[in-house]
Design a protein around this motif. Structure first.
Motif, PDB file in Angstrom:
ATOM      1  N   GLY A  11      44.120  31.406  51.815  1.00  0.00           N
ATOM      2  CA  GLY A  11      43.665  32.326  52.797  1.00  0.00           C
ATOM      3  C   GLY A  11      43.790  33.746  52.413  1.00  0.00           C
ATOM      4  O   GLY A  11      44.289  34.479  53.294  1.00  0.00           O
ATOM      5  N   LEU A  12      44.010  34.255  51.221  1.00  0.00           N
ATOM      6  CA  LEU A  12      44.602  35.286  50.689  1.00  0.00           C
ATOM      7  C   LEU A  12      43.376  36.102  50.493  1.00  0.00           C
ATOM      8  O   LEU A  12      42.534  35.657  49.542  1.00  0.00           O
ATOM      9  N   VAL A  13      43.390  37.325  50.374  1.00  0.00           N
ATOM     10  CA  VAL A  13      42.497  38.212  49.987  1.00  0.00           C
ATOM     11  C   VAL A  13      43.153  38.649  48.483  1.00  0.00           C
ATOM     12  O   VAL A  13      44.325  39.502  48.388  1.00  0.00           O
ATOM     13  N   PHE A  14      42.401  38.266  47.507  1.00  0.00           N
ATOM     14  CA  PHE A  14      43.177  38.650  46.292  1.00  0.00           C
ATOM     15  C   PHE A  14      42.023  39.057  45.163  1.00  0.00           C
ATOM     16  O   PHE A  14      40.843  38.939  45.214  1.00  0.00           O
ATOM     17  N   ARG A  15      42.414  39.379  43.892  1.00  0.00           N
ATOM     18  CA  ARG A  15      41.381  39.755  42.837  1.00  0.00           C
ATOM     19  C   ARG A  15      42.113  39.363  41.650  1.00  0.00           C
ATOM     20  O   ARG A  15      43.294  39.313  41.509  1.00  0.00           O
ATOM     21  N   ALA A  16      41.165  38.696  40.567  1.00  0.00           N
ATOM     22  CA  ALA A  16      41.630  38.445  39.465  1.00  0.00           C
ATOM     23  C   ALA A  16      41.562  39.827  38.612  1.00  0.00           C
ATOM     24  O   ALA A  16      40.279  40.110  38.258  1.00  0.00           O
ATOM     25  N   VAL A  17      42.567  40.097  38.036  1.00  0.00           N
ATOM     26  CA  VAL A  17      42.500  41.241  37.213  1.00  0.00           C
ATOM     27  C   VAL A  17      42.572  41.073  35.481  1.00  0.00           C
ATOM     28  O   VAL A  17      43.535  40.439  35.315  1.00  0.00           O
ATOM     29  N   ASN A  18      41.737  41.683  35.202  1.00  0.00           N
ATOM     30  CA  ASN A  18      41.751  41.440  33.618  1.00  0.00           C
ATOM     31  C   ASN A  18      42.743  42.283  32.815  1.00  0.00           C
ATOM     32  O   ASN A  18      42.863  43.389  33.143  1.00  0.00           O
ATOM     33  N   ALA A  19      43.824  41.537  32.414  1.00  0.00           N
ATOM     34  CA  ALA A  19      44.998  42.039  31.907  1.00  0.00           C
ATOM     35  C   ALA A  19      44.880  42.045  30.258  1.00  0.00           C
ATOM     36  O   ALA A  19      46.095  41.880  29.668  1.00  0.00           O
ATOM     37  N   ASP A  20      44.026  42.237  29.701  1.00  0.00           N
ATOM     38  CA  ASP A  20      43.597  41.858  28.237  1.00  0.00           C
ATOM     39  C   ASP A  20      44.453  43.030  27.579  1.00  0.00           C
ATOM     40  O   ASP A  20      44.323  44.121  27.957  1.00  0.00           O
ATOM     41  N   THR A  21      45.387  42.527  26.762  1.00  0.00           N
ATOM     42  CA  THR A  21      46.379  43.375  26.097  1.00  0.00           C
ATOM     43  C   THR A  21      45.485  44.629  25.219  1.00  0.00           C
ATOM     44  O   THR A  21      46.033  45.789  24.791  1.00  0.00           O
TER      45      THR A  21
END
Ligand code: ATP
Ligand code: MG
Length: 566
Positions: free
Chosen positions: A189-199
């Motif tokens: 039940g969390l508001v989240f985002r998958a963040v691109n952390a490409d080096t």
């Protein structure tokens, strides 16, 4: 559970040393108690929540085909020497010695141990791919432990490590883990985002961080309101705002005796800050560079350093400003330098007309400046700045918004780094030894508890998303006269709700209603049902959901329907 036989120890006082809501509420509810900096005991109440998170994580890992194991927390130095991390990991690594002077560390992560396991267990490509995970205590000697279990020194992590023959197989499992993480945080039940952390580095491999959005987060996240795009603000691409308008003004001097910053000049002229241009003078390895961003934008050092000739730049000295521009700081600009210079313009600046810049003369700026007419086109147009709220999303869909995020998970394609260093190979179909490819996938199980509270609280306390709540329903007894019929009715309801599969707590502590309700709200139980003498007479129960503004009287059937077990 009967609260009279449980250990609940709440407090009204907001602890002075707790800065963020989650830390305050975890202390006030008594979920955690501090032992020493970054070390916490999980009380019976706190542990119930932690176990709920753990259960969801475990279920989804199993569903995604990962296999659970358990590695020691104490790890021998020799393994860490093989990867060079005994020295490289730095101060976060807690080093310890046993009685024979053998050197060990308390594991901050388990790449070395799992790779050692894999190199001795796995022989053939036919055994691959494999994904091992554990849910286990980690120790990192954080410089600044803070916010309670959010940044602790000892914390609970789910860490998974996958092994593959070849990159394609790794990419497949990586996607499966990405999807599993998405399910985990959605289910919680969390508001989240998958963040691109490409080096971004050459040979760099894919990486995503999962961030729960909350004001207390340590990272600034840019995300689109029209797509799944999300990135750290420093990493997000700032796109061009569109075509450059035609010039409408002629270039003119503006007298700015005391105005040196864009803000001061815009204020004096009564114009928007976005019509000014900020000039940053740098020395790169090919000489003097003037980097231009809009007055309302900020230069991004990481992006600058990626441009040709600017890998090792520094700010120009006052002597260099005089030599190349004939100007002192505060009045710098790209028009009429003394010597040839490189002008690097941010995409937004390249799209400007009739802008305001320093005149390279003390006490003057220029207005109505236009590319191609008053000065040559920029030597280079590039992305030089941090994105801001309202920028177009780099994927072309929607507008960027900016929020703060708490990193709760991280998936990473390690490639062959560890397997290479530690000689973890399998035989391929031709019987040739091949170095395995690896992925690693972490979740901060204990941090999730704090992050969820950051997103779900109000003046009365925690508002758990149902899957994380210590109990789903609280049955509260109001029975000042000790009427056996009331006690019996409460017990009967308690038994019935448990029978129906609802995790229920009965508050039989005999407290005054206000105190009892205060506790139940503070600890965030989603549903509260009151059994009282008055209710019994009318055959009704008083029901209130944690987010409801009012309670309602419901008969038994309506109550069951309300609780979803009717
Ligand atoms: P951070 O940037 O927050 O220090 P990290 O990138 O070092 O975290 P990872 O090595 O990716 O962390 O660890 C996996 C997960 O473990 C993180 O996504 C985070 O949720 C959790 N975690 C890391 N450090 C801590 C900590 N000190 N306290 C609680 N949880 C942590
Ligand atoms: Mg991380």
């Amino acid at each position: 559970m009967r609260l009279s036989q449980f250990h609940l120890n709440t407090s009204k006082e907001t602890p002075a040393d707790a800065e963020v809501a989650s830390h305050q509420l975890m202390l006030r509810t008594g979920m955690i108690r501090k032992l020493a900096a970054g070390l916490y005991t999980w009380s019976p109440l706190g542990l119930r929540v932690l176990r709920r998170v753990e259960a969801v994580v475990r279920e989804e890992m199993d569903r995604a085909g990962a296999i659970e194991l358990l590695m020691p927390s104490i790890q021998p130095r020799e393994l860490w020497d093989e990867t060079g991390r005994w020295e490289k990991f730095g101060g976060q690594l807690l080093k310890i010695k046993d009685r024979k002077d053998g050197e060990f560390c308390y594991g901050p992560t388990h790449e070395e141990v799992i790779t050692d396991f894999a190199r001795s267990e796995l022989r053939s490509y036919k055994q691959l791919p494999l994904n091992f995970y554990q849910i286990q205590t980690k120790f990192r000697d954080e410089i600044r432990p803070r916010f309670g279990v959010m940044r602790a020194r000892e914390f609970l992590m789910k860490d998974a490590y996958s092994f593959h023959l070849g990159h394609d197989s790794l990419a497949g499992t990586y996607q499966a883990m990405y999807d599993a993480y998405t399910r985990i945080f959605t289910r919680l039940g969390l508001v989240f985002r998958a963040v691109n952390a490409d080096t971004g580095a050459i040979g760099g491999t894919a990486s995503h961080e999962f961030h729960v959005l909350a004001d207390s987060g340590e990272d600034a996240i840019a995300f689109s309101d029209g797509s799944q795009f999300a990135a750290n603000v420093e990493m997000a691409e700032a796109v061009s705002p569109g075509a450059r308008p035609a010039p409408a003004e002629t270039m003119a001097d503006v007298t700015t005796p005391w105005q040196r910053t864009c803000e001061e000049v815009a204020k004096l002229m009564g114009i928007e800050l976005r019509r000014t241009v900020k000039s940053v003078a740098l020395m790169g390895d090919q000489g003097f560079v003037l980097a231009l961003v809009r007055g309302d934008h900020m230069v991004n050092e990481i992006k600058l350093a990626k441009l040709p000739g600017l890998a090792d730049h520094r700010l120009a000295t006052e002597a260099e400003l005089t030599e190349f521009l004939g100007s002192e700081p505060g009045f710098l600009g790209p028009v009429n330098p003394l010597k040839p210079i490189t002008v690097v313009a941010d995409r937004s600046v390249a799209a400007m007309a009739d802008f305001v810049v320093g005149a390279n003369r003390k006490g003057f700026h220029l207005s109505g400046v236009n590319w191609g007419r008053d000065l040559p086109e920029p030597t280079l147009v590039a992305d030089l700045r941090n994105v801001v709220e309202g920028d177009a999303s780099p994927d072309g869909q929607g507008t960027l918004r900016i929020a703060r995020g708490i990193e709760v998970g991280h998936v990473f394609q390690l490639g062959q780094k560890y397997a290479e260093a530690m000689g973890a190979t399998v035989l391929d179909a031709e019987g040739k030894a091949q170095v395995m490819h690896m992925g690693c996938y972490g979740i901060g199980v204990s941090r999730i508890v704090a992050a969820a509270i950051e997103q779900n609280n109000d003046a009365s306390g925690i508002r758990w998303p149902a899957p994380m709540a210590p109990w789903q329903v609280a049955v509260c007894i109001i029975n000042p006269k000790n009427d056996p019929a009331v006690a019996e009715a409460a017990d009967a309801l308690y038994a019935e709700l448990r029978q129906a599969g609802l995790d229920t707590v009965i508050d039989d502590r005999g407290l005054r209603p206000g105190v009892m309700f205060g506790d139940i709200e503070l600890i965030g139980i989603p549903h509260r049902v009151v059994v009282s003498g008055r209710g019994l007479e009318s055959g009704q129960f008083e029901y209130r959901g944690r987010s409801d503004t009012d309670s309602q009287n419901l008969d038994r059937a309506a109550l069951m329907a309300q609780l979803g077990v009717g």
